[in-house]
Motif scaffolding. Structure first.
Motif, PDB file in Angstrom:
ATOM      1  N   TRP A 136       0.847  -1.179   0.000  1.00  0.00           N
ATOM      2  CA  TRP A 136       0.000   0.000   0.000  1.00  0.00           C
ATOM      3  C   TRP A 136       0.887   1.235   0.000  1.00  0.00           C
ATOM      4  CZ3 TRP A 136      -2.519   0.930   5.490  1.00  0.00           C
ATOM      5  CH2 TRP A 136      -1.546   0.781   6.486  1.00  0.00           C
ATOM      6  N   PRO A 137       0.382   2.385  -0.427  1.00  0.00           N
ATOM      7  CA  PRO A 137       1.206   3.588  -0.538  1.00  0.00           C
ATOM      8  C   PRO A 137       1.329   4.353   0.779  1.00  0.00           C
ATOM      9  CG  PRO A 137      -0.959   4.044  -1.418  1.00  0.00           C
ATOM     10  CD  PRO A 137      -0.953   2.584  -1.041  1.00  0.00           C
ATOM     11  N   ALA A 138       1.675   3.652   1.840  1.00  0.00           N
ATOM     12  CA  ALA A 138       1.852   4.313   3.131  1.00  0.00           C
ATOM     13  C   ALA A 138       3.110   5.178   3.096  1.00  0.00           C
ATOM     14  CB  ALA A 138       1.967   3.273   4.239  1.00  0.00           C
ATOM     15  N   PRO A 139       3.141   6.271   3.840  1.00  0.00           N
ATOM     16  CA  PRO A 139       4.342   7.111   3.876  1.00  0.00           C
ATOM     17  C   PRO A 139       5.521   6.377   4.510  1.00  0.00           C
ATOM     18  CG  PRO A 139       2.710   7.868   5.461  1.00  0.00           C
ATOM     19  CD  PRO A 139       2.041   6.828   4.636  1.00  0.00           C
ATOM     20  N   PRO A 140       6.749   6.834   4.276  1.00  0.00           N
ATOM     21  CA  PRO A 140       7.932   6.111   4.756  1.00  0.00           C
ATOM     22  C   PRO A 140       8.061   6.032   6.270  1.00  0.00           C
ATOM     23  CG  PRO A 140       8.534   8.221   3.758  1.00  0.00           C
ATOM     24  CD  PRO A 140       7.108   7.992   3.436  1.00  0.00           C
ATOM     25  N   THR A 141       7.342   6.855   6.997  1.00  0.00           N
ATOM     26  CA  THR A 141       7.408   6.796   8.458  1.00  0.00           C
ATOM     27  C   THR A 141       6.504   5.715   9.041  1.00  0.00           C
ATOM     28  OG1 THR A 141       5.733   8.548   8.541  1.00  0.00           O
ATOM     29  CG2 THR A 141       8.050   9.214   8.760  1.00  0.00           C
ATOM     30  N   VAL A 142       5.755   5.014   8.188  1.00  0.00           N
ATOM     31  CA  VAL A 142       4.851   3.947   8.649  1.00  0.00           C
ATOM     32  C   VAL A 142       5.492   2.596   8.366  1.00  0.00           C
ATOM     33  CG1 VAL A 142       2.605   2.838   8.328  1.00  0.00           C
ATOM     34  CG2 VAL A 142       2.776   5.342   8.336  1.00  0.00           C
TER      35      VAL A 142
ATOM     36  N   ASP B  97      -2.568   7.277   8.031  1.00  0.00           N
ATOM     37  CA  ASP B  97      -2.946   8.415   7.212  1.00  0.00           C
ATOM     38  C   ASP B  97      -1.837   8.719   6.218  1.00  0.00           C
ATOM     39  OD1 ASP B  97      -1.357   9.495   9.480  1.00  0.00           O
ATOM     40  OD2 ASP B  97      -1.696  11.396   8.454  1.00  0.00           O
ATOM     41  N   ASP B  98      -2.152   9.472   5.194  1.00  0.00           N
ATOM     42  CA  ASP B  98      -1.224   9.694   4.094  1.00  0.00           C
ATOM     43  C   ASP B  98      -0.049  10.587   4.457  1.00  0.00           C
ATOM     44  OD1 ASP B  98      -2.556  12.099   4.283  1.00  0.00           O
ATOM     45  OD2 ASP B  98      -3.384  12.043   2.251  1.00  0.00           O
ATOM     46  N   GLN B  99      -0.072  11.168   5.649  1.00  0.00           N
ATOM     47  CA  GLN B  99       1.043  11.988   6.098  1.00  0.00           C
ATOM     48  C   GLN B  99       1.849  11.322   7.214  1.00  0.00           C
ATOM     49  OE1 GLN B  99      -0.138  16.073   6.880  1.00  0.00           O
ATOM     50  NE2 GLN B  99      -1.605  16.038   5.193  1.00  0.00           N
ATOM     51  N   GLY B 100       1.450  10.115   7.596  1.00  0.00           N
ATOM     52  CA  GLY B 100       2.190   9.383   8.613  1.00  0.00           C
ATOM     53  C   GLY B 100       2.154  10.002   9.995  1.00  0.00           C
ATOM     54  N   THR B 101       0.962  10.452  10.399  1.00  0.00           N
ATOM     55  CA  THR B 101       0.824  11.043  11.733  1.00  0.00           C
ATOM     56  C   THR B 101       0.113  10.125  12.716  1.00  0.00           C
ATOM     57  OG1 THR B 101      -1.301  12.115  11.256  1.00  0.00           O
ATOM     58  CG2 THR B 101       0.706  13.332  10.686  1.00  0.00           C
ATOM     59  N   ALA B 102      -0.548   9.091  12.212  1.00  0.00           N
ATOM     60  CA  ALA B 102      -1.295   8.204  13.102  1.00  0.00           C
ATOM     61  C   ALA B 102      -1.443   6.833  12.461  1.00  0.00           C
ATOM     62  CB  ALA B 102      -2.678   8.778  13.422  1.00  0.00           C
ATOM     63  N   VAL B 103      -1.492   5.799  13.309  1.00  0.00           N
ATOM     64  CA  VAL B 103      -1.667   4.419  12.837  1.00  0.00           C
ATOM     65  C   VAL B 103      -2.592   3.683  13.794  1.00  0.00           C
ATOM     66  CG1 VAL B 103       0.574   4.274  11.687  1.00  0.00           C
ATOM     67  CG2 VAL B 103       0.389   3.634  14.104  1.00  0.00           C
ATOM     68  N   ALA B 104      -3.161   2.577  13.310  1.00  0.00           N
ATOM     69  CA  ALA B 104      -4.006   1.738  14.164  1.00  0.00           C
ATOM     70  C   ALA B 104      -4.019   0.318  13.633  1.00  0.00           C
ATOM     71  CB  ALA B 104      -5.428   2.284  14.238  1.00  0.00           C
ATOM     72  N   ALA B 105      -4.168  -0.639  14.544  1.00  0.00           N
ATOM     73  CA  ALA B 105      -4.367  -2.050  14.211  1.00  0.00           C
ATOM     74  C   ALA B 105      -5.676  -2.489  14.836  1.00  0.00           C
ATOM     75  CB  ALA B 105      -3.213  -2.894  14.738  1.00  0.00           C
ATOM     76  N   VAL B 106      -6.495  -3.206  14.059  1.00  0.00           N
ATOM     77  CA  VAL B 106      -7.852  -3.558  14.492  1.00  0.00           C
ATOM     78  C   VAL B 106      -8.096  -5.048  14.272  1.00  0.00           C
ATOM     79  CG1 VAL B 106     -10.305  -3.059  14.216  1.00  0.00           C
ATOM     80  CG2 VAL B 106      -8.618  -1.253  13.807  1.00  0.00           C
ATOM     81  N   HIS B 107      -8.718  -5.696  15.262  1.00  0.00           N
ATOM     82  CA  HIS B 107      -9.144  -7.098  15.176  1.00  0.00           C
ATOM     83  C   HIS B 107     -10.627  -7.101  14.830  1.00  0.00           C
ATOM     84  CE1 HIS B 107     -11.059 -10.484  17.625  1.00  0.00           C
ATOM     85  NE2 HIS B 107     -10.426 -11.110  16.656  1.00  0.00           N
ATOM     86  N   ALA B 108     -10.963  -7.620  13.631  1.00  0.00           N
ATOM     87  CA  ALA B 108     -12.332  -7.513  13.142  1.00  0.00           C
ATOM     88  C   ALA B 108     -12.871  -8.865  12.683  1.00  0.00           C
ATOM     89  CB  ALA B 108     -12.402  -6.506  11.990  1.00  0.00           C
ATOM     90  N   GLY B 109     -13.488  -9.593  13.597  1.00  0.00           N
ATOM     91  CA  GLY B 109     -14.286 -10.752  13.224  1.00  0.00           C
ATOM     92  C   GLY B 109     -15.669 -10.287  12.839  1.00  0.00           C
ATOM     93  N   TRP B 110     -16.574 -11.216  12.527  1.00  0.00           N
ATOM     94  CA  TRP B 110     -17.895 -10.761  12.089  1.00  0.00           C
ATOM     95  C   TRP B 110     -18.640 -10.023  13.201  1.00  0.00           C
ATOM     96  CZ3 TRP B 110     -22.612 -11.745  14.161  1.00  0.00           C
ATOM     97  CH2 TRP B 110     -22.785 -12.884  14.953  1.00  0.00           C
ATOM     98  N   ARG B 111     -18.436 -10.442  14.455  1.00  0.00           N
ATOM     99  CA  ARG B 111     -19.114  -9.751  15.563  1.00  0.00           C
ATOM    100  C   ARG B 111     -18.603  -8.326  15.715  1.00  0.00           C
ATOM    101  NH1 ARG B 111     -18.499 -15.002  17.159  1.00  0.00           N
ATOM    102  NH2 ARG B 111     -20.386 -16.091  17.869  1.00  0.00           N
TER     103      ARG B 111
END
Length: 249
Positions: free
Chosen positions: A8-14, A112-126
């Motif tokens: 994906w085109p994430a910025p280099p700080t990600v 985000d496209d400027q590399g200021t914030a990140v998140a990881a999410v666990h997403a099952g159907w519930r």
């Protein structure tokens, strides 16, 4: 150790990754890179696997290992303690590693496209039905046009059979999600069954939030036993890790 790097085109700080099941020391049903400490694997093996992962990634701090409960709680990685009850972590600070564990559920990485914030999410159907993606995007507090999303390995539609109640849960809120459900060959007149597509459901949720930069998806955990753990396929099994963090350069 074989890792998947998001395309994906994430910025280099990600920095971001998803593990496969190879490269660890666990044995039997957990062979070999099991990162879950709650599945019955030897604690020493899990600790070694986590240490190996951190060394290979050269992460600046210990990842924020969560106790996931199929809910919608999102925590700040730098403030959370090991075992914090949540299904997602975010960070705006360099060095704090957000990570989620999966073995069929969908791991979703956001930045985000400027590399200021990140998140990881666990997403099952519930979690998807209850709004875990919406909770994570709200917590990021970023304009949707700036958000990038990557969908990691999860159980594919051909392997994920659900009951009519699951389809109804999504359909009642958004009729357009009907495209994510195909009638199963196991359906009967009295009991309808469906093949559910987690990737389609996640994309629909993201698009409803105004997020259009969506990447990944399609890597099925169930049908690739050499690469991925799958709870639905094996029952007793390990966990994959998907993580993301910010660097200062």
């Amino acid at each position: 150790m074989k890792l998947i790097t998001p395309d994906w085109p994430a910025p280099p700080t990600v920095r971001a990754f998803t593990t496969t099941r190879s490269g660890g020391v666990s044995s039997g049903a957990f062979a070999s890179l099991n990162l879950g400490d709650h599945v019955g694997d030897a604690p020493a093996a899990v600790a070694t696997n986590r240490a190996r992962l951190c060394a290979q990634l050269d992460v600046p701090t210990e990842p924020c290992w969560l106790r996931q409960v199929h809910g919608c709680q999102i925590v700040t990685a730098s403030a959370a303690t090991r075992g914090s009850e949540a299904d997602g972590a975010l960070s705006r600070e360099a060095g704090a590693v957000c990570v989620v564990l999966t073995a069929d559920c969908l791991p979703l990485l956001l930045c985000d496209d400027q590399g200021t914030a990140v998140a990881a999410v666990h997403a099952g159907w519930r979690g998807l039905a209850d709004g875990v993606i919406e909770a994570a995007v709200t917590a990021l507090a970023l304009p949707p046009e700036r958000v990038l999303a990557w969908l990691g390995p999860a159980i594919g539609a051909t392997a994920f059979e659900v009951g009519d109640e699951v389809r109804e849960r999504f359909w009642r809120e958004d009729a357009a999600t009907s495209v994510a459900f195909v009638p199963s060959a196991a359906s009967t007149i009295t009991q309808r069954r469906w093949q559910a597509d987690l990737f389609v459901l996640a994309r629909r949720r993201l698009q409803r939030l105004g997020i259009e930069h969506i990447f990944g998806g399609g890597n099925c955990t169930f049908t690739q036993p050499e690469q991925f753990f799958s709870y639905r396929r094996d029952g007793m099994t390990g966990r994959l890790a998907s993580g993301i963090w910010l660097t200062s350069v």
